[in-house]
Design an enzyme around this catalytic site. Structure first.
Site, short mmCIF file in Angstrom:
data_model
loop_
_atom_site.label_atom_id
_atom_site.label_comp_id
_atom_site.label_asym_id
_atom_site.label_seq_id
_atom_site.Cartn_x
_atom_site.Cartn_y
_atom_site.Cartn_z
N SER A 1 145.58 122.95 53.95
CA SER A 1 144.97 123.22 52.65
C SER A 1 143.48 122.92 52.68
O SER A 1 142.66 123.70 52.20
CB SER A 1 145.63 122.36 51.57
OG SER A 1 147.01 122.63 51.48
N ARG B 1 139.39 117.32 47.36
CA ARG B 1 140.70 116.92 46.87
C ARG B 1 140.91 117.39 45.43
O ARG B 1 142.02 117.73 45.03
CB ARG B 1 140.93 115.41 47.00
CG ARG B 1 142.37 114.99 46.68
CD ARG B 1 142.72 113.60 47.20
NE ARG B 1 142.73 113.57 48.64
CZ ARG B 1 143.76 113.97 49.42
NH1 ARG B 1 144.88 114.40 48.85
NH2 ARG B 1 143.67 113.91 50.72
N HIS C 1 141.84 120.91 45.82
CA HIS C 1 143.19 120.91 46.37
C HIS C 1 144.24 120.71 45.27
O HIS C 1 145.29 121.34 45.25
CB HIS C 1 143.28 119.79 47.42
CG HIS C 1 144.62 119.57 48.02
ND1 HIS C 1 145.38 118.46 47.73
CD2 HIS C 1 145.35 120.31 48.87
CE1 HIS C 1 146.52 118.53 48.40
NE2 HIS C 1 146.54 119.63 49.10
#
Lengths: 213, 213
Positions: free
Chosen positions: B15, B38, B41
């Site tokens: 990812s 993040r 993500h």
């Protein structure tokens, strides 16, 4: 004193007015309207207006299951945190999650599969669960699809909304495999979704059954 | 058998590779890079790359507080659900939330203010709390800003990320009022944000301190 709206109902009302206005000419069918708008309300992301998809009379059939007090299996604890407890209590519904259960952890390790996979198998075997809400794990959604194809009881509603860059979009596209089975589902196409989106969908449906606050 | 990646670390690694690739030429400073990625993500939303803002050495100073085991006050239970429990345990940190406390509920009713307001006052008085993470309530963030201006102890980090259409963007803009006070903060500008985003920011920071899984 700061000048801001302090009252939750007032904030919600104004928010939905803003969303309606900014959607401009876009209109949704009456039964899905409050669901789509609540997802946008929760995410501040208008892209959901085109990503969300309703299949096989999902709203009406899901509402019947909620009215009947069928429990919801959710693949994350965050979904449980996102669904309104008062609305659940009014229908005597629990949100269940099994990924931290000892038996699930042990079996997942033994078989070399994800906890989400084993937890879904456990959920499908529960007679009191007929709504499956998936906001995170593609493996949970894949397992559910395969179990149904293998003859598991047909759910009254699937909310398919795993989020992410690897496997999420593919797992949601795999719901197409259920076309011959007439399964009601609400899906977020593409990469987006997640637990707050699932919570928003479930809350919007629960609120259709009444709200005492 | 379906062909998909089953292993959480592998999914995360892939990812982040996809995110890096799709960001193209956009580069972030080293200390903020894993935090921004993040958040993307967690949301599958690249817009956060331009919405997130780091002020007053927020990462380094926030990390010092986490290393010192300072607790985190969060305005929602969903933030608690979103932060990684193992990472918190490694630093002996709790995520606290007071909005459901009996004393908070009673006082909010008496004063005609939100529970979030009163809960924030309770949090600011705790010596073991120096990180404030706000993903939902503009009133929580406004109260924190006002308490600091009125002489409350300076936090080591504010994560300002209320989401929504009414008051959220304004409450985050009000962090500008803290410019004279040198308060480290991470802010999501505009309407977006929310508990998963706050969780992603805190997790990314905790993971910088080590990860044993």
């Amino acid at each position: 004193m700061r000048d801001y709206v302090n009252e939750p109902h007032e904030i919600e009302k104004k928010s939905f007015e803003i969303i309606g206005r900014e959607l401009g000419g876009i209109k949704f069918p009456e039964e899905t309207d409050s669901i789509v708008k609540r997802v946008i309300h929760t995410t501040a992301d208008f892209e959901y207006a085109r990503l969300i998809e309703f299949k096989n009379n999902a709203v009406a059939r899901g509402l019947n299951a909620l009215k009947a007090g069928k429990h919801i299996y959710a693949d994350t604890g965050m979904i449980k945190a996102a669904v309104n407890n008062r609305a659940l209590a009014m229908q005597h519904i629990d949100v269940l999650n099994f990924v931290h259960d000892d038996d699930v952890i042990a079996e997942a390790k033994k078989r070399g599969v994800t906890r989400s996979t084993v937890a879904m198998e456990k959920a499908v075997n529960r007679e009191d669960v007929s709504i499956f809400a998936i906001g995170n794990a593609p493996t949970a959604l894949y397992r559910l699809i395969d179990l149904i194809k293998d003859g598991a009881p047909k759910p009254d509603l699937i909310v398919g909304a795993p989020i992410g860059f690897v496997g999420a979009a593919e797992s949601k596209a795999a719901l197409d495999e259920l076309d011959p089975y007439d399964i009601p589902y609400i899906r977020i196409n593409g990469r987006k979704g997640g637990s707050p989106v699932v919570g928003a969908i479930l809350n919007a449906m629960l609120y259709k059954l009444g709200r005492d606050w």
